[in-house]
Design a protein around this motif. Structure first.
Motif, PDB file in Angstrom:
ATOM      1  N   THR A  73       0.815  -1.228   0.000  1.00  0.00           N
ATOM      2  CA  THR A  73       0.000   0.000   0.000  1.00  0.00           C
ATOM      3  C   THR A  73       0.843   1.270   0.000  1.00  0.00           C
ATOM      4  OG1 THR A  73      -0.132  -0.051   2.424  1.00  0.00           O
ATOM      5  CG2 THR A  73      -1.902  -1.150   1.200  1.00  0.00           C
ATOM      6  N   GLN A  74       2.133   1.166   0.347  1.00  0.00           N
ATOM      7  CA  GLN A  74       2.948   2.373   0.515  1.00  0.00           C
ATOM      8  C   GLN A  74       3.644   2.824  -0.759  1.00  0.00           C
ATOM      9  OE1 GLN A  74       3.640  -0.744   1.559  1.00  0.00           O
ATOM     10  NE2 GLN A  74       5.642  -0.873   2.575  1.00  0.00           N
ATOM     11  N   ASP A  79       6.685   5.463  -8.759  1.00  0.00           N
ATOM     12  CA  ASP A  79       7.472   6.009  -7.647  1.00  0.00           C
ATOM     13  C   ASP A  79       8.968   5.769  -7.872  1.00  0.00           C
ATOM     14  OD1 ASP A  79       5.280   6.891  -6.217  1.00  0.00           O
ATOM     15  OD2 ASP A  79       5.189   5.134  -4.899  1.00  0.00           O
ATOM     16  N   ASP A  98       9.126  -3.600   2.524  1.00  0.00           N
ATOM     17  CA  ASP A  98       9.629  -3.049   3.776  1.00  0.00           C
ATOM     18  C   ASP A  98      11.139  -2.855   3.777  1.00  0.00           C
ATOM     19  OD1 ASP A  98      10.521  -5.652   4.069  1.00  0.00           O
ATOM     20  OD2 ASP A  98       9.427  -6.061   5.918  1.00  0.00           O
ATOM     21  N   SER A 248      12.331  -5.199   7.886  1.00  0.00           N
ATOM     22  CA  SER A 248      11.861  -3.826   8.084  1.00  0.00           C
ATOM     23  C   SER A 248      12.901  -2.940   8.754  1.00  0.00           C
ATOM     24  CB  SER A 248      10.575  -3.833   8.915  1.00  0.00           C
ATOM     25  OG  SER A 248      10.799  -4.417  10.193  1.00  0.00           O
ATOM     26  N   GLN A 255      15.108   4.967   5.550  1.00  0.00           N
ATOM     27  CA  GLN A 255      14.288   6.172   5.665  1.00  0.00           C
ATOM     28  C   GLN A 255      15.014   7.258   6.437  1.00  0.00           C
ATOM     29  OE1 GLN A 255      10.922   6.454   4.145  1.00  0.00           O
ATOM     30  NE2 GLN A 255      11.951   8.435   4.315  1.00  0.00           N
TER      31      GLN A 255
END
Length: 303
Positions: A73-74, A79, A98, A248, A255
């Motif tokens: 979903t991300q 992208d 992830d 993850s 990030q």
């Protein structure tokens, strides 16, 4: 689609072009049209050791999302992302969602992909060191990809950082924000730094000089090292070997790194940008074989 790999152990010349099936994303994966590939020492080791049959190496990729799994979903098609994956030497790859993050428009694919392995490793070492504001930290291998990332991350946390590297790297290491630079080729750093610091981050090749790390740590200090071999410890000094992050954890690290880079607080040195050809990969692996090469090695995939 075209990929690059090898079927036997050997020098860079064993790498060749291979016709591969296009991988399809699983439910929690994304498919990426490759724009750039980061080369790493693990690729070199895999080539030198060989394997049982065809091997398509590579872990670091930047590119455009071309399909998403049913439970993702991300991310959306189109992208820009960087990701940690496997079999990255290919025109199209898949990666766990992830272990992927969006890449801001201000960061090129070449720079983003160069950040992945050294950045995640440096992040892991700073995390293991539990570095905080007020700590004094030594970073060995300060001019390398992992060391330079660790310096910038420690400085961002408010630590006072001492960088150790060859004298020819003094200017570039100082630019990373160290408060003091020590050249290992001008004398033994232990003579100047004995029992000085809270944490020693040893990102030098193979974590060399573990006994020196013990000498430079304060009583009860901590050594975080890429070395698999624990030195003889004393004075309550502790040792931890850094191991690769997975799942993850990689996504969270990436990030953080991308956010800092977008804010201008983290840089990475790209030393070589080579073409997505057999000659490009051979040249890249020749550079990996040469410990004197400086800067990250990136393969750029042309349109």
């Amino acid at each position: 689609m075209i990929g690059y790999g090898f079927s036997e152990a050997g020098g860079p010349e064993v790498i060749d072009a291979i016709e591969l099936p296009t991988p399809q994303p699983g439910p929690r994966e994304i498919q990426i049209k490759t724009e750039a590939i980061g080369l790493n020492n693990r690729d070199r080791i895999a080539r030198q050791m060989g394997g049982s049959g065809l091997t398509v190496p590579g872990y670091d990729v930047a590119g455009i999302v071309s399909a998403v799994g049913s439970r993702v979903t991300q991310f959306s098609k189109g992208d820009r992302v960087i990701a940690r994956t496997t079999s990255a030497y290919a025109e199209i790859v898949t990666a766990a969602a992830d272990m992927s993050v969006l890449l801001p428009a201000a960061i090129t694919a070449e720079t983003g992909v160069a950040l992945i392995t050294p950045g995640v490793t440096g992040y892991r070492m700073v995390e293991l060191g539990k570095i905080k504001a007020g700590d004094t930290v030594i970073v060995k291998g300060a001019s390398g990809g992992v060391g330079s990332a660790a310096i910038q991350l420690a400085v961002e946390r408010g630590a006072s950082v001492i960088g150790i590297a060859a004298s020819r790297h003094e200017t570039e290491v100082n630019r990373l924000g160290v408060e003091h630079f020590v050249a290992y080729d001008r004398g033994n750093p232990v003579d100047e730094l004995r029992q000085t610091v809270d944490v020693v981050i040893n990102a030098a090749m193979n974590g060399l000089g573990g006994d020196d790390d013990v000498e430079m740590a304060k009583d009860g200090g901590l050594i975080v090292s890429v070395s698999h071999t624990e030195p003889l410890l004393s004075r309550g000094v502790r040792f931890v070997h850094t191991r690769p992050l997975g799942g993850s954890e990689v996504g969270r690290a990436l990030q953080t790194l991308v956010n800092l880079m977008a804010q201008g607080k983290l840089t990475v040195q790209v030393g070589y940008v080579l073409p997505f050809t057999r000659e490009g990969f051979i040249k890249g692996h020749q550079l990996l074989d040469d410990p004197r090469h400086e800067g990250r090695i990136v393969i750029k995939v042309s349109e």
